[in-house]
Motif scaffolding. Structure first.
Motif, PDB file in Angstrom:
ATOM      1  N   PHE A 120       0.343  -2.263   8.704  1.00 43.96           N
ATOM      2  CA  PHE A 120       0.285  -1.768   7.325  1.00 43.96           C
ATOM      3  C   PHE A 120       1.128  -2.606   6.373  1.00 43.96           C
ATOM      4  O   PHE A 120       1.425  -2.181   5.265  1.00 43.96           O
ATOM      5  CB  PHE A 120       0.719  -0.300   7.288  1.00 43.96           C
ATOM      6  CG  PHE A 120      -0.161   0.595   8.103  1.00 43.96           C
ATOM      7  CD1 PHE A 120      -1.336   1.096   7.578  1.00 43.96           C
ATOM      8  CD2 PHE A 120       0.171   0.904   9.419  1.00 43.96           C
ATOM      9  CE1 PHE A 120      -2.162   1.911   8.336  1.00 43.96           C
ATOM     10  CE2 PHE A 120      -0.644   1.717  10.188  1.00 43.96           C
ATOM     11  CZ  PHE A 120      -1.814   2.212   9.647  1.00 43.96           C
ATOM     12  N   ARG A 170     -11.719   7.136  -3.360  1.00 42.94           N
ATOM     13  CA  ARG A 170     -10.433   6.916  -2.685  1.00 42.94           C
ATOM     14  C   ARG A 170      -9.455   8.040  -3.005  1.00 42.94           C
ATOM     15  O   ARG A 170      -8.725   8.500  -2.116  1.00 42.94           O
ATOM     16  CB  ARG A 170      -9.855   5.568  -3.116  1.00 42.94           C
ATOM     17  CG  ARG A 170      -8.478   5.286  -2.544  1.00 42.94           C
ATOM     18  CD  ARG A 170      -7.990   3.917  -2.933  1.00 42.94           C
ATOM     19  NE  ARG A 170      -6.564   3.773  -2.672  1.00 42.94           N
ATOM     20  CZ  ARG A 170      -5.857   2.684  -2.953  1.00 42.94           C
ATOM     21  NH1 ARG A 170      -6.452   1.630  -3.499  1.00 42.94           N
ATOM     22  NH2 ARG A 170      -4.567   2.634  -2.689  1.00 42.94           N
ATOM     23  N   SER A 218      -7.872  10.511  -0.169  1.00 36.93           N
ATOM     24  CA  SER A 218      -6.417  10.531  -0.020  1.00 36.93           C
ATOM     25  C   SER A 218      -5.861  11.945  -0.178  1.00 36.93           C
ATOM     26  O   SER A 218      -4.921  12.335   0.523  1.00 36.93           O
ATOM     27  CB  SER A 218      -5.765   9.601  -1.047  1.00 36.93           C
ATOM     28  OG  SER A 218      -6.141   8.254  -0.809  1.00 36.93           O
ATOM     29  N   ALA A 274      -2.377   3.853   2.549  1.00 36.98           N
ATOM     30  CA  ALA A 274      -3.483   3.685   3.486  1.00 36.98           C
ATOM     31  C   ALA A 274      -3.538   4.815   4.499  1.00 36.98           C
ATOM     32  O   ALA A 274      -4.624   5.196   4.962  1.00 36.98           O
ATOM     33  CB  ALA A 274      -3.362   2.343   4.205  1.00 36.98           C
ATOM     34  N   LEU A 298      -6.710   7.048   5.368  1.00 33.15           N
ATOM     35  CA  LEU A 298      -7.206   7.077   6.737  1.00 33.15           C
ATOM     36  C   LEU A 298      -7.307   8.509   7.260  1.00 33.15           C
ATOM     37  O   LEU A 298      -8.263   8.856   7.957  1.00 33.15           O
ATOM     38  CB  LEU A 298      -6.297   6.249   7.640  1.00 33.15           C
ATOM     39  CG  LEU A 298      -6.476   4.739   7.565  1.00 33.15           C
ATOM     40  CD1 LEU A 298      -5.283   4.021   8.185  1.00 33.15           C
ATOM     41  CD2 LEU A 298      -7.767   4.317   8.269  1.00 33.15           C
ATOM     42  N   THR A 301      -7.649   0.001   6.150  1.00 28.41           N
ATOM     43  CA  THR A 301      -6.342  -0.483   5.704  1.00 28.41           C
ATOM     44  C   THR A 301      -6.473  -1.781   4.924  1.00 28.41           C
ATOM     45  O   THR A 301      -5.840  -1.952   3.863  1.00 28.41           O
ATOM     46  CB  THR A 301      -5.406  -0.685   6.905  1.00 28.41           C
ATOM     47  OG1 THR A 301      -5.326   0.522   7.655  1.00 28.41           O
ATOM     48  CG2 THR A 301      -4.012  -1.081   6.441  1.00 28.41           C
ATOM     49  N   ALA A 303       0.830  -1.209   0.000  1.00 31.46           N
ATOM     50  CA  ALA A 303       0.000   0.000   0.000  1.00 31.46           C
ATOM     51  C   ALA A 303       0.859   1.251   0.000  1.00 31.46           C
ATOM     52  O   ALA A 303       0.400   2.327   0.278  1.00 31.46           O
ATOM     53  CB  ALA A 303      -0.916   0.006   1.221  1.00 31.46           C
ATOM     54  N   ARG A 351      -4.985  -6.872  11.419  1.00 29.45           N
ATOM     55  CA  ARG A 351      -6.117  -6.055  10.950  1.00 29.45           C
ATOM     56  C   ARG A 351      -7.440  -6.754  11.223  1.00 29.45           C
ATOM     57  O   ARG A 351      -8.429  -6.111  11.600  1.00 29.45           O
ATOM     58  CB  ARG A 351      -5.956  -5.755   9.457  1.00 29.45           C
ATOM     59  CG  ARG A 351      -4.793  -4.818   9.145  1.00 29.45           C
ATOM     60  CD  ARG A 351      -4.806  -4.377   7.701  1.00 29.45           C
ATOM     61  NE  ARG A 351      -4.524  -5.477   6.784  1.00 29.45           N
ATOM     62  CZ  ARG A 351      -3.313  -5.862   6.417  1.00 29.45           C
ATOM     63  NH1 ARG A 351      -2.250  -5.242   6.907  1.00 29.45           N
ATOM     64  NH2 ARG A 351      -3.126  -6.852   5.562  1.00 29.45           N
ATOM     65  N   ARG A 356      -5.612  -2.263  -3.961  1.00 27.74           N
ATOM     66  CA  ARG A 356      -4.489  -1.353  -4.136  1.00 27.74           C
ATOM     67  C   ARG A 356      -4.321  -0.880  -5.580  1.00 27.74           C
ATOM     68  O   ARG A 356      -3.744   0.168  -5.826  1.00 27.74           O
ATOM     69  CB  ARG A 356      -3.190  -2.014  -3.667  1.00 27.74           C
ATOM     70  CG  ARG A 356      -2.855  -3.341  -4.329  1.00 27.74           C
ATOM     71  CD  ARG A 356      -1.619  -3.955  -3.681  1.00 27.74           C
ATOM     72  NE  ARG A 356      -1.245  -5.236  -4.283  1.00 27.74           N
ATOM     73  CZ  ARG A 356      -1.746  -6.402  -3.920  1.00 27.74           C
ATOM     74  NH1 ARG A 356      -2.657  -6.441  -2.958  1.00 27.74           N
ATOM     75  NH2 ARG A 356      -1.357  -7.523  -4.493  1.00 27.74           N
ATOM     76  N   THR A 413      -7.859  -1.092   1.524  1.00 25.96           N
ATOM     77  CA  THR A 413      -6.822  -0.509   0.663  1.00 25.96           C
ATOM     78  C   THR A 413      -5.874  -1.574   0.152  1.00 25.96           C
ATOM     79  O   THR A 413      -5.454  -1.550  -1.012  1.00 25.96           O
ATOM     80  CB  THR A 413      -6.032   0.559   1.438  1.00 25.96           C
ATOM     81  OG1 THR A 413      -6.942   1.530   1.967  1.00 25.96           O
ATOM     82  CG2 THR A 413      -5.032   1.260   0.538  1.00 25.96           C
TER      83      THR A 413
END
Length: 397
Positions: free
Chosen positions: A230, A300, A304, A15, A19, A286, A6, A240, A293, A289
């Motif tokens: 991550f 998204r 971001s 991510a 977030l 996460t 990611a 996660r 990806r 994402t």
């Protein structure tokens, strides 16, 4: 350690930008109820919507959805950002915390200005105080970090439960307010600034709750990054999934019950349970994402970009809400008081759209948001002055 897939080409963890965008717009979804109440902060904090009507139930559910959760998520993300700064210092052989303490000082100044000029419930001042303490803790052993988390966390929980017990058992009384209706419907911007200065001891009492919980959440963010939250690996996936089970499976139902329990449970509903839900949101976003990806759709991308200019958007959204709602602006909080909660949702969506469009335009020309650029300039100013002084110093023969 296996690198996360990611991660964008720039080295950023994709991510995290997503977030941050979710956290910023989610924080607005919580604060918008403060701006749109004609009585101001005192009104929204002391008068919960009645659940005897459909609009009241809808407002209760909407406020539950946002209350505290995205602020807790933003706090965790600040901790992750600090851990990344710590790693960068180690990689480049710089002392720690070193210059990072100058960053905390700038953050405190920014938060102070934001509080005085725009919003009573600024969190940046609290984040600065937390950063100063946590900066020294990151270099300690994992055992020391866990000890701090457990100690501060336990004390915070006990304090919140004790205060809640007092509220539940105490006889009903009129809660003192900090400012009347006329201040937000008829008062000028300078009147509100003066009120914030006069009532700073009242409004800034929240720091007593934000700072201890912030220490725990900052350290939690650092530990999640170290634990591989991550990473595109099995341990990252398992972590996660665990976060989602705890946050969404346990935190959400408990938080929902408390939201309908009345004003006496407001502290639990804003400070105790939302961080639990926040870790579930972090795990969900996460993981999504990671799985998508290669699919960067408009939603998204927009989130971001807001995340890349998070500080700018945090300040801008509160400024826009003030102009929209207060008497010195368009005064819609008073004019549309009878249309709650429906118009509040429209106000939130409209401000979000402005933020998205602004970030799309701004980031075409600059790598950071405007506040981030000013902050970076101020952060590097002493270093530039030091370098210039060294270069201009005469060479002794």
């Amino acid at each position: 350690m296996q690198a996360s897939t990611a991660t964008a080409n720039t080295g950023r963890i994709a991510a995290l930008d997503l977030l941050r965008g979710v956290a910023i717009l989610g924080t607005l979804a919580s604060n918008i109820w403060i701006f749109t109440d004609p009585r101001g902060p005192a009104g929204v904090l002391t008068n919960l919507p009645s659940t005897d009507s459909i609009p009241g139930v809808v407002e209760t559910v909407l406020r539950f959805t946002a209350n505290g959760k995205f602020l807790a998520l933003l706090t965790i993300l600040f901790g992750i950002g600090m851990e990344l700064q710590y790693r960068s210092a180690l990689r480049h052989g710089r002392s720690w915390p070193g210059w990072y303490l100058w960053r905390t000082a700038l953050l405190f100044v920014e938060g102070t200005l934001h509080y005085m000029l725009i919003f009573e419930f600024d969190v940046l001042m609290g984040y600065a105080l937390v950063s100063f303490r946590v900066a020294y803790l990151l270099a300690r052993t994992e055992r020391a970090i866990r000890a701090w988390m457990w100690t501060v966390g336990t004390v915070s929980v006990l304090v919140l439960l004790s205060l809640t017990a007092v509220l539940v058992t105490a006889p009903d009384s009129t809660t003192p307010t900090a400012g009347g209706t006329e201040l937000y419907t008829e008062g000028s911007w300078l009147d509100q600034v003066g009120q914030r200065l006069l009532q700073a001891p009242v409004y800034r009492l929240e720091l007593l709750l934000i700072v201890p919980s912030g220490i725990v959440l900052f350290l939690l963010g650092a530990r999640l990054l170290r634990a591989g939250a991550f990473e595109n690996s099995r341990r990252g996936l398992l972590l996660r999934q665990r976060l989602m089970r705890i946050g969404l499976g346990v935190g959400v139902p408990c938080n929902l019950v408390v939201s309908f329990a009345g004003a006496d449970w407001a502290l639990v509903g804003r400070y105790l349970l939302p961080p639990v839900v926040a870790v579930g949101i972090l795990g969900l976003v996460t993981e999504t994402t990671m799985r998508m990806r290669r699919q960067v759709g408009p939603v998204r991308r927009a989130l971001s970009e807001v995340g890349r200019a998070a500080l700018s958007c945090y300040v801008l959204q509160n400024l826009l809400a003030s102009i929209l709602c207060y008497g010195w602006g368009f005064g819609l909080a008073d004019q549309l008081a009878g249309a709650r909660p429906w118009w509040v949702v429209g106000a939130w969506a409209g401000i979000c759209a402005i933020l998205v469009l602004f970030c799309r335009w701004w980031l075409r020309y600059f790598s950071r948001g405007p506040v981030e650029l000013a902050w970076h300039w101020a952060y590097t100013a002493p270093q530039r002055a030091r370098t210039a002084d060294h270069e201009n110093r005469p060479v002794r023969s």
